[in-house]
Design a protein around this motif. Structure first.
Motif, PDB file in Angstrom:
ATOM      1  N   VAL A 134       0.829  -1.203   0.000  1.00  0.00           N
ATOM      2  CA  VAL A 134       0.000   0.000   0.000  1.00  0.00           C
ATOM      3  C   VAL A 134       0.862   1.253   0.000  1.00  0.00           C
ATOM      4  O   VAL A 134       1.778   1.396   0.810  1.00  0.00           O
ATOM      5  CB  VAL A 134      -0.917   0.039   1.244  1.00  0.00           C
ATOM      6  N   GLY A 135       0.535   2.172  -0.912  1.00  0.00           N
ATOM      7  CA  GLY A 135       1.162   3.481  -0.913  1.00  0.00           C
ATOM      8  C   GLY A 135       0.174   4.513  -0.396  1.00  0.00           C
ATOM      9  O   GLY A 135      -0.903   4.701  -0.984  1.00  0.00           O
ATOM     10  N   PHE A 136       0.503   5.177   0.695  1.00  0.00           N
ATOM     11  CA  PHE A 136      -0.399   6.160   1.310  1.00  0.00           C
ATOM     12  C   PHE A 136      -0.123   7.550   0.745  1.00  0.00           C
ATOM     13  O   PHE A 136       1.019   8.017   0.750  1.00  0.00           O
ATOM     14  CB  PHE A 136      -0.199   6.199   2.827  1.00  0.00           C
ATOM     15  N   VAL A 137      -1.181   8.204   0.292  1.00  0.00           N
ATOM     16  CA  VAL A 137      -1.094   9.586  -0.165  1.00  0.00           C
ATOM     17  C   VAL A 137      -1.970  10.419   0.775  1.00  0.00           C
ATOM     18  O   VAL A 137      -3.196  10.356   0.725  1.00  0.00           O
ATOM     19  CB  VAL A 137      -1.572   9.728  -1.621  1.00  0.00           C
ATOM     20  N   GLY A 138      -1.306  11.150   1.670  1.00  0.00           N
ATOM     21  CA  GLY A 138      -2.007  11.835   2.751  1.00  0.00           C
ATOM     22  C   GLY A 138      -1.899  10.982   4.011  1.00  0.00           C
ATOM     23  O   GLY A 138      -2.343   9.830   4.019  1.00  0.00           O
ATOM     24  N   SER A 170       4.682   2.453   1.461  1.00  0.00           N
ATOM     25  CA  SER A 170       5.258   3.763   1.167  1.00  0.00           C
ATOM     26  C   SER A 170       4.272   4.859   1.553  1.00  0.00           C
ATOM     27  O   SER A 170       3.087   4.588   1.797  1.00  0.00           O
ATOM     28  CB  SER A 170       5.632   3.878  -0.319  1.00  0.00           C
ATOM     29  N   ALA A 171       4.756   6.108   1.586  1.00  0.00           N
ATOM     30  CA  ALA A 171       3.895   7.210   2.008  1.00  0.00           C
ATOM     31  C   ALA A 171       4.403   8.536   1.465  1.00  0.00           C
ATOM     32  O   ALA A 171       5.606   8.718   1.223  1.00  0.00           O
ATOM     33  CB  ALA A 171       3.827   7.272   3.533  1.00  0.00           C
ATOM     34  N   THR A 172       3.463   9.457   1.275  1.00  0.00           N
ATOM     35  CA  THR A 172       3.796  10.834   0.942  1.00  0.00           C
ATOM     36  C   THR A 172       2.763  11.753   1.559  1.00  0.00           C
ATOM     37  O   THR A 172       1.608  11.352   1.779  1.00  0.00           O
ATOM     38  CB  THR A 172       3.867  11.055  -0.586  1.00  0.00           C
ATOM     39  N   ASN A 173       3.176  12.974   1.840  1.00  0.00           N
ATOM     40  CA  ASN A 173       2.292  13.972   2.420  1.00  0.00           C
ATOM     41  C   ASN A 173       2.817  15.349   2.025  1.00  0.00           C
ATOM     42  O   ASN A 173       4.018  15.515   1.777  1.00  0.00           O
ATOM     43  CB  ASN A 173       2.255  13.845   3.952  1.00  0.00           C
ATOM     44  N   ARG A 174       1.923  16.333   1.973  1.00  0.00           N
ATOM     45  CA  ARG A 174       2.373  17.682   1.621  1.00  0.00           C
ATOM     46  C   ARG A 174       3.464  18.168   2.576  1.00  0.00           C
ATOM     47  O   ARG A 174       4.387  18.863   2.174  1.00  0.00           O
ATOM     48  CB  ARG A 174       1.186  18.649   1.632  1.00  0.00           C
ATOM     49  N   LYS A 232      11.170   4.823   1.647  1.00  0.00           N
ATOM     50  CA  LYS A 232       9.921   4.767   0.903  1.00  0.00           C
ATOM     51  C   LYS A 232       8.967   5.911   1.273  1.00  0.00           C
ATOM     52  O   LYS A 232       7.777   5.857   0.979  1.00  0.00           O
ATOM     53  CB  LYS A 232       9.224   3.416   1.119  1.00  0.00           C
ATOM     54  N   VAL A 233       9.516   6.935   1.919  1.00  0.00           N
ATOM     55  CA  VAL A 233       8.765   8.167   2.160  1.00  0.00           C
ATOM     56  C   VAL A 233       9.116   9.138   1.039  1.00  0.00           C
ATOM     57  O   VAL A 233      10.272   9.573   0.914  1.00  0.00           O
ATOM     58  CB  VAL A 233       9.100   8.786   3.534  1.00  0.00           C
ATOM     59  N   TYR A 234       8.138   9.446   0.194  1.00  0.00           N
ATOM     60  CA  TYR A 234       8.395  10.236  -0.997  1.00  0.00           C
ATOM     61  C   TYR A 234       7.939  11.682  -0.827  1.00  0.00           C
ATOM     62  O   TYR A 234       7.058  11.989  -0.021  1.00  0.00           O
ATOM     63  CB  TYR A 234       7.669   9.613  -2.196  1.00  0.00           C
ATOM     64  N   GLU A 248       6.295  10.817  -7.477  1.00  0.00           N
ATOM     65  CA  GLU A 248       7.418   9.934  -7.185  1.00  0.00           C
ATOM     66  C   GLU A 248       6.920   8.590  -6.668  1.00  0.00           C
ATOM     67  O   GLU A 248       7.436   7.528  -7.046  1.00  0.00           O
ATOM     68  CB  GLU A 248       8.337  10.585  -6.148  1.00  0.00           C
ATOM     69  N   LEU A 249       5.903   8.634  -5.817  1.00  0.00           N
ATOM     70  CA  LEU A 249       5.391   7.401  -5.201  1.00  0.00           C
ATOM     71  C   LEU A 249       4.842   6.433  -6.255  1.00  0.00           C
ATOM     72  O   LEU A 249       5.102   5.228  -6.197  1.00  0.00           O
ATOM     73  CB  LEU A 249       4.331   7.740  -4.166  1.00  0.00           C
ATOM     74  N   VAL A 250       4.077   6.938  -7.212  1.00  0.00           N
ATOM     75  CA  VAL A 250       3.444   6.032  -8.186  1.00  0.00           C
ATOM     76  C   VAL A 250       4.448   5.441  -9.164  1.00  0.00           C
ATOM     77  O   VAL A 250       4.142   4.472  -9.863  1.00  0.00           O
ATOM     78  CB  VAL A 250       2.293   6.731  -8.956  1.00  0.00           C
ATOM     79  N   LYS A 251       5.648   6.026  -9.233  1.00  0.00           N
ATOM     80  CA  LYS A 251       6.686   5.464 -10.101  1.00  0.00           C
ATOM     81  C   LYS A 251       7.332   4.221  -9.495  1.00  0.00           C
ATOM     82  O   LYS A 251       8.046   3.490 -10.195  1.00  0.00           O
ATOM     83  CB  LYS A 251       7.756   6.518 -10.392  1.00  0.00           C
ATOM     84  N   ASP A 252       7.076   3.980  -8.223  1.00  0.00           N
ATOM     85  CA  ASP A 252       7.626   2.804  -7.541  1.00  0.00           C
ATOM     86  C   ASP A 252       6.849   1.565  -8.000  1.00  0.00           C
ATOM     87  O   ASP A 252       5.664   1.407  -7.687  1.00  0.00           O
ATOM     88  CB  ASP A 252       7.501   2.984  -6.027  1.00  0.00           C
ATOM     89  N   ASP A 253       7.512   0.688  -8.717  1.00  0.00           N
ATOM     90  CA  ASP A 253       6.848  -0.496  -9.275  1.00  0.00           C
ATOM     91  C   ASP A 253       6.329  -1.443  -8.200  1.00  0.00           C
ATOM     92  O   ASP A 253       5.456  -2.273  -8.474  1.00  0.00           O
ATOM     93  CB  ASP A 253       7.814  -1.255 -10.193  1.00  0.00           C
ATOM     94  N   GLN A 254       6.848  -1.317  -6.986  1.00  0.00           N
ATOM     95  CA  GLN A 254       6.437  -2.225  -5.915  1.00  0.00           C
ATOM     96  C   GLN A 254       5.096  -1.840  -5.297  1.00  0.00           C
ATOM     97  O   GLN A 254       4.470  -2.647  -4.608  1.00  0.00           O
ATOM     98  CB  GLN A 254       7.511  -2.255  -4.823  1.00  0.00           C
ATOM     99  N   VAL A 255       4.634  -0.619  -5.523  1.00  0.00           N
ATOM    100  CA  VAL A 255       3.350  -0.168  -4.970  1.00  0.00           C
ATOM    101  C   VAL A 255       2.216  -0.827  -5.748  1.00  0.00           C
ATOM    102  O   VAL A 255       2.113  -0.674  -6.960  1.00  0.00           O
ATOM    103  CB  VAL A 255       3.223   1.367  -5.041  1.00  0.00           C
ATOM    104  N   ASP A 256       1.360  -1.563  -5.029  1.00  0.00           N
ATOM    105  CA  ASP A 256       0.252  -2.273  -5.684  1.00  0.00           C
ATOM    106  C   ASP A 256      -1.013  -1.424  -5.789  1.00  0.00           C
ATOM    107  O   ASP A 256      -1.786  -1.583  -6.732  1.00  0.00           O
ATOM    108  CB  ASP A 256      -0.075  -3.558  -4.917  1.00  0.00           C
TER     109      ASP A 256
END
Length: 347
Positions: free
Chosen positions: A6-10, A34-38, A56-58, A63-71
């Motif tokens: 899981v890649g968390f956005v927010g 992985s994770a990203t936040n403003r 894995k903190v982007y 940048e996060l969605v370019k990680d092929d490991q994020v499902d």
């Protein structure tokens, strides 16, 4: 099969206190990855709690969605950003679950629906009430009460000035139509429409009681369904000391159904059949926590859609969410125009 990453956005309150525990409760299916936040420091703090590797903190979702490991993407962002976040995920081929309401405007909401139609990538809107057990239980009993004539739907909750959700700036200064009303009220509209079908028009009066709400926070309305049934819908979370009540009463030509979901530990459905008074309704009761359990239902639904490569099994689709949001757009318009009937936008 290996758990989905899981890649968390927010990474705010709802991500940390609700989504993360729901995902961690199903480790055979999900791994926080992985994770990203403003504000990157918030993402880093979240990563520590979620046991996500610091690498894995982007800085950005791009940048996060370019990680092929994020499902797939779990997005919890201010509503006005929903369309762009969804498009970024879909363009990268990443399935996404994103918080409601669907968008800040009907224009953006329609764009999300059209995007969903154009792709095989699963897009799930986080409206966990479509999984409410009461929906199927009531639908199983509807034929017993004949043709549905009318209904009364009420959701009055106790004012909680200490709610952490009141502190979020995007809720205090909402860019989405309806503010707190559409943010919370889409749940009850999901319940209503899953049971009785779409809404044709609404006549509403709204007002603002609490400054911190940023917009109107009380709604009283008269509703007409596409089926011809008429009823009322009342929603607020801001009244001072009161007796909370959450109920849906459905009146048919041969009886009635009473759902009381005020107490998650004691949800009841009483079905009265026949034209004359009955003191012995068909009674059922159950427990269900639509925060913890409901969020798990969402993720399980998304897991099934991803692993079976079949997005048609998703229950909270952008098209459904569009209708729930469109109701509040119409209700706010009605109130501004003095309470006259306003058609609810349809797709």
């Amino acid at each position: 099969m290996a758990p989905l990453k899981v890649g968390f956005v927010g990474t705010g309150i709802f991500a940390s206190d609700f989504h993360l525990p729901a995902l961690q409760a199903i480790p055979e299916h999900f791994t926080p990855y992985s994770a990203t936040n403003r504000t990157k420091s918030k993402a880093e703090k979240f990563a520590e709690k979620a046991k996500i590797d610091g690498s894995k903190v982007y800085d950005t979702i791009e940048e996060l969605v370019k990680d092929d490991q994020v499902d797939f993407i779990d997005a919890l962002v201010p509503v006005q950003h929903n369309y762009q976040v969804i498009k970024t995920a879909v363009d990268a081929g990443k399935p996404i679950i994103i918080e409601k309401p669907l968008a800040a405007s009907l224009e953006d909401a329609k764009k999300i629906v059209e995007l969903d139609k154009s792709t095989k990538v699963p897009i799930l809107i986080a409206e966990q009430w479509v999984y409410f057990k009461a929906i199927e239980l009531i639908k199983e009993r509807l034929t017993k009460i004949g043709d549905v004539v009318s209904f009364t739907h009420k959701a009055i909750q106790q004012w909680n000035p200490n709610s952490p959700f009141l502190q979020t700036k995007w809720r205090q200064n909402p860019e989405h139509i309806g503010g707190f009303l559409s943010d919370g009220g889409v749940h009850q509209i999901a319940l209503l429409t899953e049971v009785l079908g779409n809404i044709e028009s609404v006549s509403a009066n709204t007002r603002q009681l609490r400054d911190i709400s940023g917009d109107d926070d009380i709604l009283f309305s008269s509703v007409k369904l596409a089926s011809g049934a008429i009823g009322t819908y009342t929603y607020s979370t801001v009244f001072a000391n009161n007796k909370p009540e959450s109920s849906l009463i459905i009146y048919g030509t041969n009886g009635s159904i009473y759902l009381d979901y005020t107490d998650k530990d004691h949800i009841t459905i009483d079905t009265y059949v026949g034209e004359t008074t009955s003191t012995n309704p068909q009674h059922i009761e159950f427990k269900e926590d639509l925060f913890s359990e409901g969020i798990q239902y969402e993720f399980e639904n998304l897991y099934e859609a991803i692993t079976s490569n079949d997005k048609s099994i998703l229950k909270a689709t952008p098209a459904k969410s569009f209708h729930h949001y469109a109701f509040f757009v119409a209700a706010i318009e009605s109130s501004k125009d003095g309470g006259g009937a306003v058609k609810v936008a349809q797709l």
